[in-house]
Design a protein around this motif. Structure first.
Motif, PDB file in Angstrom:
ATOM      1  N   ALA A  48      -4.292  10.754 -16.873  1.00  0.00           N
ATOM      2  CA  ALA A  48      -3.901   9.524 -16.186  1.00  0.00           C
ATOM      3  C   ALA A  48      -2.813   9.803 -15.161  1.00  0.00           C
ATOM      4  O   ALA A  48      -2.770   9.174 -14.114  1.00  0.00           O
ATOM      5  CB  ALA A  48      -3.443   8.484 -17.202  1.00  0.00           C
ATOM      6  N   ARG A  88      -9.521   6.713  -7.560  1.00  0.00           N
ATOM      7  CA  ARG A  88      -9.524   5.249  -7.327  1.00  0.00           C
ATOM      8  C   ARG A  88     -10.191   4.932  -6.028  1.00  0.00           C
ATOM      9  O   ARG A  88     -10.110   5.597  -5.066  1.00  0.00           O
ATOM     10  CB  ARG A  88      -8.091   4.722  -7.328  1.00  0.00           C
ATOM     11  CG  ARG A  88      -7.467   4.873  -8.708  1.00  0.00           C
ATOM     12  CD  ARG A  88      -6.061   4.330  -8.704  1.00  0.00           C
ATOM     13  NE  ARG A  88      -5.461   4.603 -10.002  1.00  0.00           N
ATOM     14  CZ  ARG A  88      -4.853   3.694 -10.719  1.00  0.00           C
ATOM     15  NH1 ARG A  88      -4.760   2.473 -10.301  1.00  0.00           N
ATOM     16  NH2 ARG A  88      -4.331   4.016 -11.869  1.00  0.00           N
ATOM     17  N   ALA A 132       1.241   6.247 -14.833  1.00  0.00           N
ATOM     18  CA  ALA A 132      -0.071   5.603 -14.756  1.00  0.00           C
ATOM     19  C   ALA A 132      -0.018   4.163 -15.245  1.00  0.00           C
ATOM     20  O   ALA A 132       0.741   3.826 -16.147  1.00  0.00           O
ATOM     21  CB  ALA A 132      -1.088   6.389 -15.576  1.00  0.00           C
ATOM     22  N   ASP A 133      -0.844   3.328 -14.623  1.00  0.00           N
ATOM     23  CA  ASP A 133      -0.992   1.947 -15.059  1.00  0.00           C
ATOM     24  C   ASP A 133      -2.210   1.839 -15.974  1.00  0.00           C
ATOM     25  O   ASP A 133      -2.842   2.853 -16.311  1.00  0.00           O
ATOM     26  CB  ASP A 133      -1.115   1.011 -13.852  1.00  0.00           C
ATOM     27  CG  ASP A 133      -2.292   1.359 -12.948  1.00  0.00           C
ATOM     28  OD1 ASP A 133      -3.125   2.223 -13.319  1.00  0.00           O
ATOM     29  OD2 ASP A 133      -2.383   0.763 -11.861  1.00  0.00           O
ATOM     30  N   ASP A 134      -2.540   0.624 -16.382  1.00  0.00           N
ATOM     31  CA  ASP A 134      -3.678   0.424 -17.285  1.00  0.00           C
ATOM     32  C   ASP A 134      -4.972   0.976 -16.700  1.00  0.00           C
ATOM     33  O   ASP A 134      -5.776   1.588 -17.405  1.00  0.00           O
ATOM     34  CB  ASP A 134      -3.849  -1.062 -17.613  1.00  0.00           C
ATOM     35  CG  ASP A 134      -2.753  -1.596 -18.514  1.00  0.00           C
ATOM     36  OD1 ASP A 134      -2.024  -0.773 -19.117  1.00  0.00           O
ATOM     37  OD2 ASP A 134      -2.630  -2.831 -18.617  1.00  0.00           O
ATOM     38  N   GLU A 135      -5.181   0.763 -15.400  1.00  0.00           N
ATOM     39  CA  GLU A 135      -6.397   1.278 -14.768  1.00  0.00           C
ATOM     40  C   GLU A 135      -6.452   2.798 -14.850  1.00  0.00           C
ATOM     41  O   GLU A 135      -7.503   3.379 -15.131  1.00  0.00           O
ATOM     42  CB  GLU A 135      -6.487   0.841 -13.302  1.00  0.00           C
ATOM     43  CG  GLU A 135      -7.747   1.342 -12.627  1.00  0.00           C
ATOM     44  CD  GLU A 135      -7.845   0.988 -11.150  1.00  0.00           C
ATOM     45  OE1 GLU A 135      -8.735   1.569 -10.485  1.00  0.00           O
ATOM     46  OE2 GLU A 135      -7.062   0.143 -10.666  1.00  0.00           O
ATOM     47  N   GLY A 136      -5.318   3.456 -14.631  1.00  0.00           N
ATOM     48  CA  GLY A 136      -5.268   4.910 -14.707  1.00  0.00           C
ATOM     49  C   GLY A 136      -5.621   5.414 -16.101  1.00  0.00           C
ATOM     50  O   GLY A 136      -6.352   6.405 -16.249  1.00  0.00           O
ATOM     51  N   TYR A 137      -5.095   4.734 -17.121  1.00  0.00           N
ATOM     52  CA  TYR A 137      -5.410   5.131 -18.502  1.00  0.00           C
ATOM     53  C   TYR A 137      -6.884   4.905 -18.832  1.00  0.00           C
ATOM     54  O   TYR A 137      -7.516   5.723 -19.489  1.00  0.00           O
ATOM     55  CB  TYR A 137      -4.521   4.391 -19.498  1.00  0.00           C
ATOM     56  CG  TYR A 137      -3.144   4.997 -19.619  1.00  0.00           C
ATOM     57  CD1 TYR A 137      -2.962   6.209 -20.284  1.00  0.00           C
ATOM     58  CD2 TYR A 137      -2.040   4.382 -19.052  1.00  0.00           C
ATOM     59  CE1 TYR A 137      -1.710   6.788 -20.383  1.00  0.00           C
ATOM     60  CE2 TYR A 137      -0.784   4.947 -19.148  1.00  0.00           C
ATOM     61  CZ  TYR A 137      -0.623   6.149 -19.811  1.00  0.00           C
ATOM     62  OH  TYR A 137       0.613   6.725 -19.894  1.00  0.00           O
ATOM     63  N   LEU A 138      -7.429   3.790 -18.363  1.00  0.00           N
ATOM     64  CA  LEU A 138      -8.850   3.525 -18.594  1.00  0.00           C
ATOM     65  C   LEU A 138      -9.724   4.564 -17.903  1.00  0.00           C
ATOM     66  O   LEU A 138     -10.710   5.045 -18.465  1.00  0.00           O
ATOM     67  CB  LEU A 138      -9.220   2.125 -18.111  1.00  0.00           C
ATOM     68  CG  LEU A 138      -8.768   0.976 -19.002  1.00  0.00           C
ATOM     69  CD1 LEU A 138      -8.946  -0.365 -18.287  1.00  0.00           C
ATOM     70  CD2 LEU A 138      -9.526   0.983 -20.315  1.00  0.00           C
ATOM     71  N   ARG A 139      -9.356   4.936 -16.690  1.00  0.00           N
ATOM     72  CA  ARG A 139     -10.112   5.957 -15.971  1.00  0.00           C
ATOM     73  C   ARG A 139     -10.027   7.303 -16.692  1.00  0.00           C
ATOM     74  O   ARG A 139     -11.023   8.020 -16.804  1.00  0.00           O
ATOM     75  CB  ARG A 139      -9.624   6.078 -14.531  1.00  0.00           C
ATOM     76  CG  ARG A 139     -10.009   4.908 -13.659  1.00  0.00           C
ATOM     77  CD  ARG A 139      -9.488   5.073 -12.229  1.00  0.00           C
ATOM     78  NE  ARG A 139      -9.953   3.982 -11.407  1.00  0.00           N
ATOM     79  CZ  ARG A 139     -11.156   3.931 -10.833  1.00  0.00           C
ATOM     80  NH1 ARG A 139     -12.004   4.924 -10.997  1.00  0.00           N
ATOM     81  NH2 ARG A 139     -11.505   2.899 -10.094  1.00  0.00           N
TER      82      ARG A 139
END
Length: 194
Positions: A143, A194, A147-154
């Motif tokens: 991440a 992203r 990292a934000d939530d999107e980074g962790y999900l990715r």
């Protein structure tokens, strides 16, 4: 003379212990861990069951001998992340190393996919948290810093893509490993961007 290999001898260029492990991977992957017997493993290697017990005290010990190298490789990868800079090049290197480790163990991957409960039981309660921690550390590193939530999900999605390498023998047994590596690396990198 029974024609069977004595403990510690070499079977077709491999040690008996390695031959037992390889035969067990094939048998457990094809039939399942619970449905396979040590007698069948011994017969596949051409040794007596007593000789098999010389190398592995139980079927559970044999399962651990199959699974431990996978987790050892993954632990080495995760441990190598400490202090490693998070750059596009290092992300590609880590993903490639992870994919190659999965592909190296793809014969056992079918077993991992089919007998997850047996594997978790074989590794014991103290190893399962280690597996979760290794996964968490890898996701956090992928991440990236801050990292934000999107980074962790990715990053979590990229890890799912990497896991396909380990199970690729089940889905694509005749597919060249280089193709599997290239496609999965491209997919994981794509999910991370992203």
């Amino acid at each position: 003379m029974t024609g069977r290999a004595a403990p510690g001898t070499v079977v077709a260029g491999r040690s008996t212990k390695d031959a037992i492990r390889e035969a067990a991977i094939q048998l457990f992957s094809a039939k399942g861990f619970e449905q396979s017997s040590l007698r069948e493993v011994a017969d596949a290697v051409g040794i007596t069951k007593a000789s098999l017990y010389y190398h592995y005290a139980s079927k559970l010990d044999l399962l651990v001998a199959i699974i431990e190298p996978i987790f050892d490789d993954m632990r080495d990868i995760v441990d190598s992340l400490d202090g490693r800079p998070h750059t596009p090049e290092s992300v590609r290197e880590v993903l490639t190393t992870h994919l190659r480790a999965g592909l190296h163990h793809r014969a056992a991957g079918v077993l991992c996919m089919r007998d997850t409960v047996a594997i978790v039981n074989a590794l014991g309660n103290n190893r399962y948290p280690d597996m979760l921690d290794m996964h968490r550390r890898m996701v956090e590193w992928l991440a990236g810093p801050g990292a934000d939530d999107e980074g962790y999900l990715r990053a979590a999605a990229a890890m799912q893509i990497l896991s396909v390498a380990l199970t690729s023998q089940e889905h694509m047994p005749d597919t060249d490993e280089n193709l599997v590596e290239a496609v999965l690396l491209d997919a994981a990198l794509g999910v991370l961007s992203r």
